[in-house]
Design an enzyme around this catalytic site. Sequence first.
Site, mmCIF file in Angstrom:
data_model
loop_
_atom_site.group_PDB
_atom_site.id
_atom_site.type_symbol
_atom_site.label_atom_id
_atom_site.label_comp_id
_atom_site.label_asym_id
_atom_site.label_seq_id
_atom_site.Cartn_x
_atom_site.Cartn_y
_atom_site.Cartn_z
ATOM 1 N N ASP A 100 -6.089 5.313 -6.667
ATOM 2 C CA ASP A 100 -5.235 4.230 -6.190
ATOM 3 C C ASP A 100 -6.067 2.954 -6.079
ATOM 4 O OD1 ASP A 100 -3.406 2.589 -4.987
ATOM 5 O OD2 ASP A 100 -2.884 3.947 -3.371
ATOM 6 N N ARG A 135 -9.372 3.032 -5.658
ATOM 7 C CA ARG A 135 -10.688 3.439 -6.170
ATOM 8 C C ARG A 135 -11.769 3.428 -5.081
ATOM 9 N NH1 ARG A 135 -11.796 1.805 -12.215
ATOM 10 N NH2 ARG A 135 -9.995 3.212 -12.374
ATOM 11 N N TYR A 140 3.437 14.177 -3.548
ATOM 12 C CA TYR A 140 2.912 15.410 -4.137
ATOM 13 C C TYR A 140 3.549 16.632 -3.472
ATOM 14 C CZ TYR A 140 -0.494 12.685 -6.701
ATOM 15 O OH TYR A 140 -1.082 11.792 -7.574
#
Length: 207
Positions: A113, A115, A183
């Site tokens: 996202d 990083r 997720y």
Amino acid sequence: MSEEEHVRTTYNDIHNIIKASAGKISEQFKPDLLIAIGGGGFFPARVLRTFLKDPSTKRNIPIQAIGLSLYESLPDTTADKIGNEVIRTQWLGPGAVKALLGRRALIVDEVDDSRKTLQYALSELQKDVEFELQNLPEPDREANRTEFAVFVVHNKDKPKLGVLPPNLLYFAGVEVADKWLDYPWEANDIEEHDRLAAEDKVINGTA
């Protein structure tokens, strides 16, 4: 302000993305150790190990785990740190760090996202390895240097706040838009999650 758009992914989605990515990882890096960033990297690392297993030896690649938090509200974490500062919740012990020496270690997470988490993980692991290398005779240090690479299931197409070395091998299963990813391991009701994910695919024409 409108609510941020969510994209739901299923276990089958993740499994198939990892399967499709494993061949490229095997060809270009051949990791002999996986480092899962918890909690999102645990499931992808375990699935990836299945597809990276050497069919001739049947040996599983070991998985080490580190815990890092950027967006969670943890005890003693102030509001200004959430989303801005990476917090360690679990790290490798001295024996596990020594086991990194001379290995090809693949850092695994579910999403890249900002990083920040990946930058922190790589930088800190490299520091630990360098510390252990100093305990070796100088002629042995280069041969025992750890090679790192990164694999994420999803890479968000957005400007990054964290930075990775330009020569680092970086594998992303799928490039996605900058939307909130839901997720399956975060779902309380997995059947409802899968039902809504299937509806999304019909609406978006990706079913």
